[in-house]
Design a protein around this motif. Structure first.
Motif, short mmCIF file in Angstrom:
data_model
loop_
_atom_site.label_atom_id
_atom_site.label_comp_id
_atom_site.label_asym_id
_atom_site.label_seq_id
_atom_site.Cartn_x
_atom_site.Cartn_y
_atom_site.Cartn_z
N GLY A 179 0.85 -1.44 0.02
CA GLY A 179 0.13 -0.09 -0.06
C GLY A 179 0.78 1.29 -0.07
N ARG A 180 0.21 2.40 -0.46
CA ARG A 180 0.72 3.77 -0.31
C ARG A 180 -0.34 4.58 0.28
N ALA A 181 0.10 5.26 1.14
CA ALA A 181 -0.94 6.24 1.86
C ALA A 181 -0.32 7.87 1.88
N LEU A 182 -1.24 8.53 1.47
CA LEU A 182 -0.89 9.84 1.44
C LEU A 182 -1.99 10.60 2.62
N LEU A 183 -1.57 10.47 3.81
CA LEU A 183 -2.66 10.89 4.90
C LEU A 183 -1.92 11.47 5.90
N LEU A 184 -0.60 11.65 5.87
CA LEU A 184 0.03 12.71 6.92
C LEU A 184 0.00 14.19 6.12
N PRO A 185 -0.33 15.28 6.84
CA PRO A 185 -0.51 16.69 6.31
C PRO A 185 0.69 17.17 6.07
N ARG A 186 0.76 18.11 4.97
CA ARG A 186 1.95 18.76 4.68
C ARG A 186 2.31 20.05 5.75
N ASP A 187 3.50 20.12 5.87
CA ASP A 187 3.93 21.65 6.50
C ASP A 187 4.14 22.67 5.61
N ASN A 233 1.25 24.37 10.06
CA ASN A 233 2.48 23.57 10.77
C ASN A 233 1.95 22.45 11.32
N VAL A 234 2.64 21.27 11.11
CA VAL A 234 2.25 20.04 11.68
C VAL A 234 3.15 19.79 12.83
N HIS A 235 2.45 19.79 13.96
CA HIS A 235 2.88 19.77 15.15
C HIS A 235 3.30 18.00 15.71
N HIS A 236 2.08 17.05 15.35
CA HIS A 236 2.32 15.76 15.63
C HIS A 236 1.56 15.19 14.52
N SER A 237 2.10 13.70 13.99
CA SER A 237 1.49 13.05 12.97
C SER A 237 1.98 11.72 13.15
N VAL A 238 0.95 10.76 13.10
CA VAL A 238 1.42 9.32 13.30
C VAL A 238 0.57 8.61 12.42
N LEU A 239 1.03 7.36 11.70
CA LEU A 239 0.12 6.70 10.79
C LEU A 239 0.16 5.38 11.18
N GLU A 252 -3.13 10.09 12.46
CA GLU A 252 -3.73 11.12 13.40
C GLU A 252 -2.65 11.92 13.68
N SER A 253 -3.30 13.28 13.42
CA SER A 253 -2.28 14.36 13.42
C SER A 253 -2.91 15.60 13.99
N VAL A 254 -1.88 16.75 14.72
CA VAL A 254 -2.36 17.95 15.14
C VAL A 254 -1.69 18.90 14.31
N VAL A 255 -2.34 19.74 13.84
CA VAL A 255 -1.94 20.87 12.66
C VAL A 255 -2.46 22.33 13.36
N SER A 256 -1.63 23.05 13.09
CA SER A 256 -1.99 24.66 13.33
C SER A 256 -2.08 25.31 12.13
N VAL A 257 -3.05 26.07 11.81
CA VAL A 257 -3.30 26.77 10.51
C VAL A 257 -3.34 28.41 10.85
N THR A 258 -2.31 29.07 10.34
CA THR A 258 -2.29 30.40 10.14
C THR A 258 -2.87 31.11 8.96
N ARG A 259 -3.43 30.46 8.20
CA ARG A 259 -3.76 30.91 6.83
C ARG A 259 -5.01 31.98 7.17
N ALA A 313 2.03 12.56 22.29
CA ALA A 313 2.07 12.04 20.83
C ALA A 313 3.20 12.55 20.01
N PRO A 314 3.44 11.42 19.07
CA PRO A 314 4.63 11.59 18.42
C PRO A 314 4.82 12.80 17.38
N ARG A 315 5.95 13.38 17.01
CA ARG A 315 6.21 14.38 16.32
C ARG A 315 6.11 13.87 14.70
N ALA A 316 5.96 15.10 14.14
CA ALA A 316 5.97 14.86 12.62
C ALA A 316 6.93 14.07 11.92
N GLY A 317 6.38 13.16 11.08
CA GLY A 317 7.49 12.48 10.62
C GLY A 317 7.48 10.90 11.34
#
Length: 340
Positions: free
Chosen positions: A27-35, A40-46, A83-90, A333-337
């Motif tokens: 499988g290939r997953a594209l489920l972790l948000p972009r920085d 800004n991605v604070h945490h992400s885990v697959l 599972e991800s935690v993301v801050s959005v400043t847009r 929570a794990p950090r990004a990546g």
């Protein structure tokens, strides 16, 4: 939390159920948000269940975070959960502060980049590659499709600033797509038949994003298909990806209401402007970017190959997007990546 930003917890779960045991699954997953791009991605885990015998993560050619995995344990259920935690400043786009370049000048800049490899503002190789790639046709957003150019032209009078063009084209698409449709397809030209929503109130956001990309490419511009999540407004119609313009975000979102797709367009001196034709608005801090590419095939959240004697499978998607505070994130929570 820093003033002027929103923080979200995103959980995206894809569960595949098979009638017979699968002996091997790639499988290939594209489920972790972009920085970047205003977030800004604070945490992400697959999580992959059952556990993968082999897995690796890397950035694809567009900078999306791709995870590959190989499962060798026999299984009838495969769960992939991000599972991800993301801050959005847009912030909401201030149209008067965007360079008021006529769309013809922007199209000329794209042509120059394709011909010479040089950008108007000294863009580097990676930036130029992104612009050139986004100006090319793709299977689901082909500017050469019958009727695309004819549909696009009314939004492109000579000398009109690109930012104004975008607002007009998005408004037309949303208006046309919101009209009641007969069973089958939306009566817009250019792409393969666009399916009507279950309630017959038009089509979904992915189809509109594809059509907007095709229209912009037909006029010589660079347009990306963007996948991600949107925090619905309190008055959103929850069918077909439609909703009111510019309303404040609701408390949270679950299921298909949170998943979304929109378009990003390159403007020299301003970068990529993200605009959502399904809601006739420029993206703000209610949007979380997951991945981008030329069309949905480039950014499919999950794809793969399985080996099983049985035929058919059932896929269930469950998505939650909820605002969080610094205090509610937890410390473990794990950090990004990082992935499991």
């Amino acid at each position: 939390m820093t003033p002027g930003q929103r923080r979200y917890r995103v959980v995206h779960r894809a569960t595949s159920t098979y009638p017979e045991p699968v002996t091997s699954s790639y499988g290939r997953a594209l489920l972790l948000p972009r920085d970047g791009a205003g977030q800004n991605v604070h945490h992400s885990v697959l999580h992959v269940v059952p556990g993968a015998a082999d897995r690796a993560e890397h950035l694809d050619v567009a900078g999306n975070r791709a995870t590959y995995f190989h499962i060798t344990a026999p299984h009838t259920v495969l769960e992939v959960r991000a599972e991800s935690v993301v801050s959005v400043t847009r912030r909401p786009l201030q149209v008067e502060r965007v360079p008021q370049l006529a769309w013809e000048r922007v199209a000329a800049a794209v042509r120059t980049m394709r011909a010479t490899g040089q950008g108007p503002h000294g863009e580097g190789a990676a930036a130029m590659l992104g612009v050139v790639d986004a100006s090319l046709p793709s299977a689901q957003a082909d500017p050469g499709g019958g009727g695309v150019l004819a549909y696009a032209l009314p939004s492109f009078p000579p000398g009109l600033p690109l930012v104004t063009v975008l607002a007009d084209l998005a408004a037309r698409l949303r208006s046309d797509a919101s009209a009641p449709t007969p069973p089958g397809a939306l009566a817009l030209p250019g792409l393969p038949a666009l399916p009507a929503s279950p309630a017959g109130r038009g089509v979904g956001a992915p189809e509109l994003a594809h059509l907007m990309c095709a229209c912009l490419r037909a006029m010589g511009l660079a347009a990306r298909y963007v996948s991600g999540y949107r925090r619905p407004s309190s008055g959103d119609e929850r069918t077909g990806g439609q909703g009111p313009r510019g309303a404040p975000g609701a408390a949270g979102a679950a299921g298909a209401d949170a998943t979304h797709a929109w378009t990003a367009v390159w403007l020299p001196g301003a970068g990529w402007l993200h605009i959502d034709p399904a809601h006739e608005q420029f993206a703000d801090d209610g949007y979380v970017v997951l991945a981008w590419g030329r069309d949905a095939r480039d950014v499919s959240p999950l794809r793969g190959v399985v080996f099983t004697p049985g035929e058919g499978s059932t896929l269930t998607i469950d998505v939650t997007l909820e605002p969080v505070s610094d205090a509610s994130e937890g410390t473990g929570a794990p950090r990004a990546g990082e992935h499991r």
